[in-house]
Design a protein around this motif. Structure first.
Motif, PDB file in Angstrom:
ATOM      1  N   ILE A  22       0.748  -1.136  -0.040  1.00 41.76           N
ATOM      2  CA  ILE A  22      -0.046   0.155   0.191  1.00 41.76           C
ATOM      3  C   ILE A  22       0.803   1.207  -0.024  1.00 41.76           C
ATOM      4  O   ILE A  22       0.596   2.094  -0.657  1.00 41.76           O
ATOM      5  N   ALA A  23       1.801   1.201   0.752  1.00 40.65           N
ATOM      6  CA  ALA A  23       2.849   2.503   0.804  1.00 40.65           C
ATOM      7  C   ALA A  23       3.507   2.605  -0.627  1.00 40.65           C
ATOM      8  O   ALA A  23       3.713   3.853  -0.784  1.00 40.65           O
ATOM      9  N   LYS A  24       3.779   1.626  -1.100  1.00 42.89           N
ATOM     10  CA  LYS A  24       4.520   1.607  -2.463  1.00 42.89           C
ATOM     11  C   LYS A  24       3.544   2.226  -3.502  1.00 42.89           C
ATOM     12  O   LYS A  24       4.014   3.171  -4.155  1.00 42.89           O
ATOM     13  N   GLY A  25       2.302   1.713  -3.403  1.00 45.52           N
ATOM     14  CA  GLY A  25       1.063   2.303  -4.197  1.00 45.52           C
ATOM     15  C   GLY A  25       0.788   3.690  -4.113  1.00 45.52           C
ATOM     16  O   GLY A  25       0.876   4.538  -4.786  1.00 45.52           O
ATOM     17  N   ARG A  26       1.227   4.123  -2.782  1.00 45.77           N
ATOM     18  CA  ARG A  26       0.973   5.723  -2.451  1.00 45.77           C
ATOM     19  C   ARG A  26       2.025   6.312  -3.042  1.00 45.77           C
ATOM     20  O   ARG A  26       1.580   7.616  -3.482  1.00 45.77           O
ATOM     21  N   GLN A  27       3.300   6.014  -3.019  1.00 45.92           N
ATOM     22  CA  GLN A  27       4.406   6.675  -3.370  1.00 45.92           C
ATOM     23  C   GLN A  27       4.158   6.726  -4.885  1.00 45.92           C
ATOM     24  O   GLN A  27       4.453   7.572  -5.624  1.00 45.92           O
ATOM     25  N   LEU A  28       3.655   5.697  -5.697  1.00 45.81           N
ATOM     26  CA  LEU A  28       3.313   5.666  -7.116  1.00 45.81           C
ATOM     27  C   LEU A  28       2.486   6.498  -7.610  1.00 45.81           C
ATOM     28  O   LEU A  28       2.457   7.408  -8.563  1.00 45.81           O
ATOM     29  N   PHE A  29       1.280   6.636  -6.898  1.00 49.86           N
ATOM     30  CA  PHE A  29       0.412   7.395  -7.141  1.00 49.86           C
ATOM     31  C   PHE A  29       0.984   8.984  -7.269  1.00 49.86           C
ATOM     32  O   PHE A  29       0.427   9.892  -7.818  1.00 49.86           O
ATOM     33  N   GLN A  30       1.721   9.328  -6.167  1.00 52.15           N
ATOM     34  CA  GLN A  30       2.629  10.712  -6.563  1.00 52.15           C
ATOM     35  C   GLN A  30       3.748  10.744  -7.931  1.00 52.15           C
ATOM     36  O   GLN A  30       3.533  11.383  -8.588  1.00 52.15           O
ATOM     37  N   SER A  31       4.514   9.723  -8.097  1.00 55.47           N
ATOM     38  CA  SER A  31       5.553   9.704  -8.851  1.00 55.47           C
ATOM     39  C   SER A  31       5.125   9.525 -10.311  1.00 55.47           C
ATOM     40  O   SER A  31       5.500  10.170 -11.231  1.00 55.47           O
ATOM     41  N   LYS A  32       3.713   8.852 -10.307  1.00 54.35           N
ATOM     42  CA  LYS A  32       3.168   8.734 -11.667  1.00 54.35           C
ATOM     43  C   LYS A  32       2.033   9.716 -11.856  1.00 54.35           C
ATOM     44  O   LYS A  32       1.311   9.857 -13.026  1.00 54.35           O
ATOM     45  N   THR A  33       2.145  10.811 -11.002  1.00 54.48           N
ATOM     46  CA  THR A  33       1.583  12.086 -11.296  1.00 54.48           C
ATOM     47  C   THR A  33       0.163  11.987 -11.083  1.00 54.48           C
ATOM     48  O   THR A  33      -0.642  12.835 -11.568  1.00 54.48           O
ATOM     49  N   CYS A  34      -0.403  10.603 -10.576  1.00 53.56           N
ATOM     50  CA  CYS A  34      -1.953  10.507 -10.625  1.00 53.56           C
ATOM     51  C   CYS A  34      -2.723  11.688  -9.681  1.00 53.56           C
ATOM     52  O   CYS A  34      -3.627  12.085  -9.880  1.00 53.56           O
ATOM     53  N   PHE A  35      -1.829  12.193  -8.690  1.00 51.38           N
ATOM     54  CA  PHE A  35      -2.296  13.211  -7.768  1.00 51.38           C
ATOM     55  C   PHE A  35      -2.531  14.675  -8.398  1.00 51.38           C
ATOM     56  O   PHE A  35      -3.231  15.370  -7.765  1.00 51.38           O
ATOM     57  N   SER A  36      -1.848  14.834  -9.703  1.00 53.10           N
ATOM     58  CA  SER A  36      -2.095  16.030 -10.215  1.00 53.10           C
ATOM     59  C   SER A  36      -3.447  16.251 -10.564  1.00 53.10           C
ATOM     60  O   SER A  36      -3.829  17.440 -11.205  1.00 53.10           O
ATOM     61  N   CYS A  37      -4.477  15.226 -10.740  1.00 60.47           N
ATOM     62  CA  CYS A  37      -5.609  15.323 -11.154  1.00 60.47           C
ATOM     63  C   CYS A  37      -6.674  14.848  -9.948  1.00 60.47           C
ATOM     64  O   CYS A  37      -7.578  15.567  -9.886  1.00 60.47           O
ATOM     65  N   HIS A  38      -6.258  13.685  -9.543  1.00 60.76           N
ATOM     66  CA  HIS A  38      -7.097  13.243  -8.274  1.00 60.76           C
ATOM     67  C   HIS A  38      -6.647  13.549  -6.945  1.00 60.76           C
ATOM     68  O   HIS A  38      -5.742  13.509  -6.547  1.00 60.76           O
ATOM     69  N   SER A  39      -7.748  13.958  -6.220  1.00 62.90           N
ATOM     70  CA  SER A  39      -7.553  14.344  -4.954  1.00 62.90           C
ATOM     71  C   SER A  39      -7.587  13.264  -4.058  1.00 62.90           C
ATOM     72  O   SER A  39      -8.541  12.229  -4.504  1.00 62.90           O
ATOM     73  N   VAL A  40      -6.851  13.132  -3.161  1.00 66.56           N
ATOM     74  CA  VAL A  40      -7.234  11.969  -1.744  1.00 66.56           C
ATOM     75  C   VAL A  40      -7.130  12.653  -0.541  1.00 66.56           C
ATOM     76  O   VAL A  40      -5.855  12.869  -0.248  1.00 66.56           O
ATOM     77  N   ARG A  41      -8.232  13.359  -0.265  1.00 67.83           N
ATOM     78  CA  ARG A  41      -8.041  14.015   1.037  1.00 67.83           C
ATOM     79  C   ARG A  41      -7.438  13.659   2.137  1.00 67.83           C
ATOM     80  O   ARG A  41      -7.733  12.410   2.508  1.00 67.83           O
ATOM     81  N   GLY A  42      -6.664  14.133   2.590  1.00 65.25           N
ATOM     82  CA  GLY A  42      -5.752  13.766   3.747  1.00 65.25           C
ATOM     83  C   GLY A  42      -4.235  13.131   3.135  1.00 65.25           C
ATOM     84  O   GLY A  42      -3.361  13.122   3.823  1.00 65.25           O
ATOM     85  N   HIS A  43      -4.312  13.005   2.002  1.00 68.48           N
ATOM     86  CA  HIS A  43      -3.044  12.081   1.245  1.00 68.48           C
ATOM     87  C   HIS A  43      -2.417  13.451   0.254  1.00 68.48           C
ATOM     88  O   HIS A  43      -1.294  13.734   0.292  1.00 68.48           O
ATOM     89  N   PHE A  44      -3.340  13.423  -0.669  1.00 72.83           N
ATOM     90  CA  PHE A  44      -2.877  14.174  -1.893  1.00 72.83           C
ATOM     91  C   PHE A  44      -3.926  15.336  -1.946  1.00 72.83           C
ATOM     92  O   PHE A  44      -5.319  14.985  -2.328  1.00 72.83           O
ATOM     93  N   VAL A  45      -3.870  16.639  -2.162  1.00 68.91           N
ATOM     94  CA  VAL A  45      -4.595  17.691  -2.272  1.00 68.91           C
ATOM     95  C   VAL A  45      -4.385  18.449  -3.627  1.00 68.91           C
ATOM     96  O   VAL A  45      -5.164  19.557  -3.744  1.00 68.91           O
ATOM     97  N   GLY A  46      -3.733  18.000  -4.514  1.00 66.49           N
ATOM     98  CA  GLY A  46      -3.369  18.620  -5.772  1.00 66.49           C
ATOM     99  C   GLY A  46      -4.339  18.726  -6.839  1.00 66.49           C
ATOM    100  O   GLY A  46      -4.261  19.438  -7.759  1.00 66.49           O
TER     101      GLY A  46
END
Ligand code: CUA
Length: 401
Positions: A304-328
């Motif tokens: 899960i931690a690896k997935g969370r890191q990938l969510f950032q490095s693959k730039t998923c977070f620049s479109c999708h919010s995960v409130r509490g984890h990614f707000v971009g």
């Protein structure tokens, strides 16, 4: 024939079933019931006219047909023209048929337009926004400090037995909001304030669909409505208002075992028409929904931690919010804060299981041609996901209950 054909559009794909999940004649709420009543009255009136006209025509054809060569060359029978009694009674019958249809139609239009006055104070407000090709739902009554209204995607959870007033907006092109067993269709038009109301008689699980052609993937722009009892609805609100869950780093009971096994079997050659649903999911949708709310037993915190890191490095977070984890993220893309608690993914297209989520992440363009995750995400940013990446991302997204 028209009368009989009129019965078909409201039915499920299996047209002999009147109780399918998309059946407009199987109403589960007062608005859909009012609509179905108008439909039934109209069908009966049309059917009576069809039988009268059809049998008269058949009678004339058979009775006055040419029986032999002599008939064919005979002089035409005496011609009659103008019979005030017949003409007046035909006009009278037509007017009567129109009145019989018009009265319940006008009553239905009046009733379905807005929440009845006596129930208005109890109405729960929601805003629904249509994007190509998914739905965003806002809960203006549920304000989260420093964030704003509670937001979900593609699953509209409502209180059962209570009127819900839904403001409808099209955010790019015109879409249409339709939950056949509850209410609809009303268009979602950019820069125009449309609305509808609906009420579910009882807790239940309902299928919705965009009903206005809106581009490549219009047919797969679906959503779900889940009506919950008062206590369950409040529990759901509490769960959704909370920020995304953080999986404790402590070793789980099955530490050391490869948690990947359960969805390592995802296929890379998945075809679009392969079913994404399992039969039992359709049969017991509310139970499936409840089961979806609990964390999986065999979570792997490291994965899960690896997935969370990938969510950032693959730039998923620049479109999708995960409130509490990614707000971009932006409002123009689905909020994934509690993705794991939803029953479906890809706008109601696939059941939310690790296998289906892996398919969606690995082949977004196959599942939903032309979707923006593919065109604006994967293609534009040249995002490549290995099977291991997909596995880790699935573990992370599934943990977001
Ligand atoms: Cu949105 Cu069709």
């Amino acid at each position: 024939a028209l009368g009989a054909l009129a019965l078909l559009p409201g039915c499920d794909l299996k047209f002999w079933r009147m109780d399918g999940p998309m059946s407009a004649v199987h109403a589960d709420g007062p608005v859909a019931r009012a609509q179905a009543e108008v439909f039934h009255v109209t069908v009966w009136v049309v059917l009576v006219i069809f039988v009268l006209v059809g049998s008269t025509l058949a009678y004339a054809i058979l009775k006055f047909r040419a029986r032999n060569a002599a008939d064919e060359h005979a002089a035409p029978p005496p011609q009659s023209h103008g019979n005030p009694l017949i003409e007046l009674s035909l006009i009278g019958a037509s007017v009567l048929a129109l009145v019989v249809i018009a009265v319940p139609t006008l009553k239905g239009i009046w009733y379905t337009h807005d929440v009845p006055a006596e129930e208005k104070a109890d109405a729960y407000p929601i805003t629904a926004q249509g994007y190509q090709w998914w739905f965003r739902f806002e809960y203006p009554n549920e304000q989260i400090p420093n964030v704003g209204s509670l937001v979900t995607s593609n699953e509209l959870v409502i209180p059962a037995g209570r009127p819900v007033r839904i403001d409808l907006r099209g955010m790019d092109v015109i879409h249409s909001f339709w939950v056949p067993r509850l209410a609809g269709k009303v268009d979602m038009i950019p820069n125009r304030a449309n609305f509808l109301w609906l009420k579910a008689d009882e807790p239940g699980y309902f299928w919705g669909q965009c009903a206005e052609y809106c581009g490549d993937s219009h047919a797969v722009m679906r959503f779900r409505v889940i009506a919950l009892g008062p206590r369950e609805f409040n529990e759901w609100l509490e769960q959704q208002i909370a920020p995304a869950r953080v999986v404790p780093a402590a070793a789980p009971a099955n530490a050391g075992e490869p948690a990947k096994a359960q969805f390592a079997s995802y296929k890379t050659d998945w075809k679009r028409n392969e079913p994404g649903y399992s039969e039992e999911f359709d049969l017991k949708p509310l139970e499936s929904w409840r089961a979806q709310q609990f964390p999986a037993h065999d979570e792997d915190p490291a994965l899960i931690a690896k997935g969370r890191q990938l969510f950032q490095s693959k730039t998923c977070f620049s479109c999708h919010s995960v409130r509490g984890h990614f707000v971009g993220g932006s409002a123009a893309y689905p909020d994934l804060t509690h993705l794991g608690s939803r029953t479906t993914i890809a706008a109601g297209l696939l059941q939310n299981t690790p296998e289906q989520l892996a398919r969606w992440l690995a082949h977004p363009n196959v599942v939903k041609p032309g979707n923006r995750m593919w065109t604006e995400g994967y293609q534009k940013n040249n995002i490549q996901l290995t099977p291991d990446d997909v596995t880790a991302l699935v573990a992370y997204l599934q943990s977001l209950k």
